[in-house]
Design a protein around this motif. Structure first.
Motif, PDB file in Angstrom:
ATOM      1  N   SER A  42       0.924  -1.208   0.126  1.00 38.02           N
ATOM      2  CA  SER A  42       0.209   0.046   0.024  1.00 38.02           C
ATOM      3  C   SER A  42       0.966   1.226  -0.100  1.00 38.02           C
ATOM      4  O   SER A  42       0.250   2.404   0.042  1.00 38.02           O
ATOM      5  CB  SER A  42      -0.835   0.073   1.079  1.00 38.02           C
ATOM      6  N   GLY A  43       1.916   1.145   0.023  1.00 34.26           N
ATOM      7  CA  GLY A  43       2.873   2.335   0.032  1.00 34.26           C
ATOM      8  C   GLY A  43       3.603   2.855   1.544  1.00 34.26           C
ATOM      9  O   GLY A  43       4.238   3.699   1.501  1.00 34.26           O
ATOM     10  N   VAL A  44       2.818   2.218   2.517  1.00 33.51           N
ATOM     11  CA  VAL A  44       3.153   2.644   3.769  1.00 33.51           C
ATOM     12  C   VAL A  44       4.357   1.895   4.398  1.00 33.51           C
ATOM     13  O   VAL A  44       4.721   0.904   3.917  1.00 33.51           O
ATOM     14  CB  VAL A  44       2.086   1.999   4.868  1.00 33.51           C
ATOM     15  N   ILE A  45       5.447   2.859   4.842  1.00 36.01           N
ATOM     16  CA  ILE A  45       6.716   2.464   5.261  1.00 36.01           C
ATOM     17  C   ILE A  45       6.378   2.016   6.874  1.00 36.01           C
ATOM     18  O   ILE A  45       6.280   2.770   7.693  1.00 36.01           O
ATOM     19  CB  ILE A  45       7.740   3.654   5.059  1.00 36.01           C
ATOM     20  N   ARG A  46       6.961   0.582   7.083  1.00 36.09           N
ATOM     21  CA  ARG A  46       6.971   0.210   8.456  1.00 36.09           C
ATOM     22  C   ARG A  46       8.338  -0.046   8.880  1.00 36.09           C
ATOM     23  O   ARG A  46       9.410  -0.393   8.214  1.00 36.09           O
ATOM     24  CB  ARG A  46       6.309  -1.142   8.396  1.00 36.09           C
ATOM     25  N   TRP A  47       8.539   0.308  10.374  1.00 42.63           N
ATOM     26  CA  TRP A  47       9.982  -0.010  10.939  1.00 42.63           C
ATOM     27  C   TRP A  47       9.494  -1.154  11.937  1.00 42.63           C
ATOM     28  O   TRP A  47       8.382  -1.063  12.679  1.00 42.63           O
ATOM     29  CB  TRP A  47      10.222   1.479  11.530  1.00 42.63           C
ATOM     30  N   ARG A  48      10.492  -1.795  12.120  1.00 42.81           N
ATOM     31  CA  ARG A  48      10.581  -3.002  13.340  1.00 42.81           C
ATOM     32  C   ARG A  48      11.947  -3.289  13.764  1.00 42.81           C
ATOM     33  O   ARG A  48      12.984  -3.289  12.997  1.00 42.81           O
ATOM     34  CB  ARG A  48       9.961  -4.397  12.735  1.00 42.81           C
ATOM     35  N   PHE A  49      12.077  -2.949  14.987  1.00 45.30           N
ATOM     36  CA  PHE A  49      13.489  -3.098  15.668  1.00 45.30           C
ATOM     37  C   PHE A  49      13.442  -3.467  17.171  1.00 45.30           C
ATOM     38  O   PHE A  49      12.296  -3.552  17.900  1.00 45.30           O
ATOM     39  CB  PHE A  49      14.273  -1.566  15.514  1.00 45.30           C
ATOM     40  N   ALA A  50      14.372  -3.866  17.590  1.00 43.07           N
ATOM     41  CA  ALA A  50      14.541  -4.355  18.953  1.00 43.07           C
ATOM     42  C   ALA A  50      15.877  -3.793  19.554  1.00 43.07           C
ATOM     43  O   ALA A  50      16.875  -3.378  18.814  1.00 43.07           O
ATOM     44  CB  ALA A  50      14.575  -5.893  18.859  1.00 43.07           C
ATOM     45  N   SER A  51      15.792  -3.634  20.936  1.00 42.71           N
ATOM     46  CA  SER A  51      17.012  -3.263  21.803  1.00 42.71           C
ATOM     47  C   SER A  51      17.745  -4.434  22.383  1.00 42.71           C
ATOM     48  O   SER A  51      17.023  -5.253  22.747  1.00 42.71           O
ATOM     49  CB  SER A  51      16.598  -2.129  22.795  1.00 42.71           C
TER      50      SER A  51
END
Length: 444
Positions: free
Chosen positions: A374-383
């Protein structure tokens, strides 16, 4: 009396000259002109090259859609006249006091699409505003449409929540003596806190983030996160006063984040560089009481946040991120990976970096960024700290690629055990020489 015979032609001058003169008129006047005779109608609507409507569109002015980041459509496929009519209709709906709900919602969808189609920021023109966004703000401010009583029943409408997310309360500011404005923001804050801290809103089906079970962005949740975080910062004017995220429509433009017009090759998302992140959270006793103290009635206490003494914690975290290959992701990173991006020019990117918080708390951050269909930019991260993964985060880039607005999302315990805490975050990029409060704190 001698009868006078009128010429059948009301356009005695060459059509090219008439067409050029019409490009200097308002689109509504051009539409009215087209109704004077069949030749006028054919001149206005019958030209296959859309020259007239293209000129009217660009001179209004609006951003050239051929310069947008998602310019997947060729010029010949963009219907200049239809889109201009759609925008003029939205403006007319907003200005009316008797517009129907379905008309208001249709206008809101138009405003969202106009924001989404704003031209990206380019090198050397960082301070040039987008005509698209200036128009949307002008219409909404002059008409006060978003405060229509009809929209009060549409709190779950995704287009409405998306538009309000982009605006980030910029149209809800009030004067010191405006009691109505104060009460309105108080209600918004309570409702937003209820949404953000309700643990039922986080589960495996929505990736423990601001999404629905279909994987789409829940803009109502995003709006609530923005409201909670921004109002917490407003309450702390003396805390990190020169470290605040940008918000509002201009901040949604692609490549409006610092340094991203000159980003490194391959870093389409503008990841590399310095970032600031605000995280908010409730005292765990409050979080537990809100979510489980009312268990006997099967629902959270909607009045819990009405207590004027209630307060959340807000912390600043400083990050420095660099890109890495997918193969370089450490084994300790156990979060699910995004699928490959459907867009060859926007492959899924992976990053690592340092995260420095209050009292010198330092961790390594590892994650990825992807562009959805859909053109949405997703971020996924962990510390990761002491070789143990601790907190995971799911977020959405607000607006275009590498927007100054940044990433809005939620953090939670990586293992998502029952009763694990959850909270909102706001991540945004800063200049490389931005002041570092955390490092200064470490050396004091």
């Amino acid at each position: 009396m001698v009868a006078t015979t009128l010429s059948c032609s009301v356009l005695p001058i060459p059509s090219e000259i008439t067409e050029h003169a019409l490009t200097h008129c308002h689109p509504r006047d051009v539409a009215s002109f087209s109704q004077t005779c069949w030749k006028a109608h054919r001149l206005v609507y019958g030209s296959p090259d859309q020259y007239l409507w293209r000129q009217l569109f660009l001179r209004f002015p609006f951003d050239d859609p051929r310069q947008t980041e998602f310019a997947f459509l060729e010029d010949s496929q963009f219907n200049w006249g239809k889109e201009l009519h759609r925008r003029m209709e939205a403006q007319l709906i907003a200005s009316r006091t008797n517009s129907k709900l379905e008309d208001l919602l249709r206008a809101i969808e138009t405003f969202v699409s106009v924001v989404h189609s704003a031209a990206p920021v380019t090198m050397g023109h960082e301070r040039v505003s987008s005509p698209n966004l200036l128009w949307v703000v002008d219409v909404l401010q002059s008409t006060n449409m978003l405060r229509s009583p009809l929209l009060a029943s549409e709190e779950g409408n995704q287009s409405l929540a998306r538009l309000r997310s982009y605006l980030a309360l910029t149209l809800d500011e009030y004067e010191e003596d405006d009691d109505e404005g104060k009460e309105r923001l108080k209600l918004i804050r309570s409702r937003s806190r209820y949404q953000v801290y309700d643990l039922r809103n986080y589960h495996e089906g929505n990736d423990w983030g601001p999404f629905n079970t279909a994987g789409q962005v829940d803009w109502t949740h995003i709006e609530s996160i923005i409201n909670v975080t921004s109002m917490n910062l407003y309450d702390r004017p003396s805390y990190w006063s020169d470290t605040r995220p940008r918000y509002g429509l201009e901040a949604t433009r692609a490549y409006s984040a610092p340094g991203t017009t000159a980003r490194a090759t391959g870093d389409w998302a503008g990841i590399e560089g310095h970032w600031r992140r605000y995280v908010c959270f409730m005292d765990y006793r409050d979080l537990f009481a809100f979510n489980y103290g009312n268990r006997g009635r099967g629902q959270q206490d909607s009045t819990y946040f009405d207590n004027s003494n209630f307060e959340e914690a807000t912390r600043l975290v400083e990050l420095k991120l660099t890109l890495i290959d997918a193969q370089a992701i450490p084994d300790v990173y156990t979060l699910c990976r995004f699928p490959d991006s459907p867009y060859k020019h926007y492959p899924t990117l992976y990053f690592t970096g340092s995260s420095l918080g209050i009292q010198g708390n330092e961790a390594t951050v590892t994650g990825s960024v992807t562009m959805s269909e859909s053109g949405v930019i997703r971020w996924r991260f962990a510390s990761v700290s002491d070789a143990h993964i601790q907190w995971s985060s799911e977020g959405v880039q607000i607006g275009g690629i590498a927007s100054a607005f940044g990433v809005i999302g939620t953090w939670s315990g990586t293992h998502h055990d029952h009763g694990d805490p959850v909270g909102p975050f706001w991540l945004y990029k800063v200049e490389d020489d931005h002041p570092s409060y955390m490092r200064d704190h470490m050396h004091t």
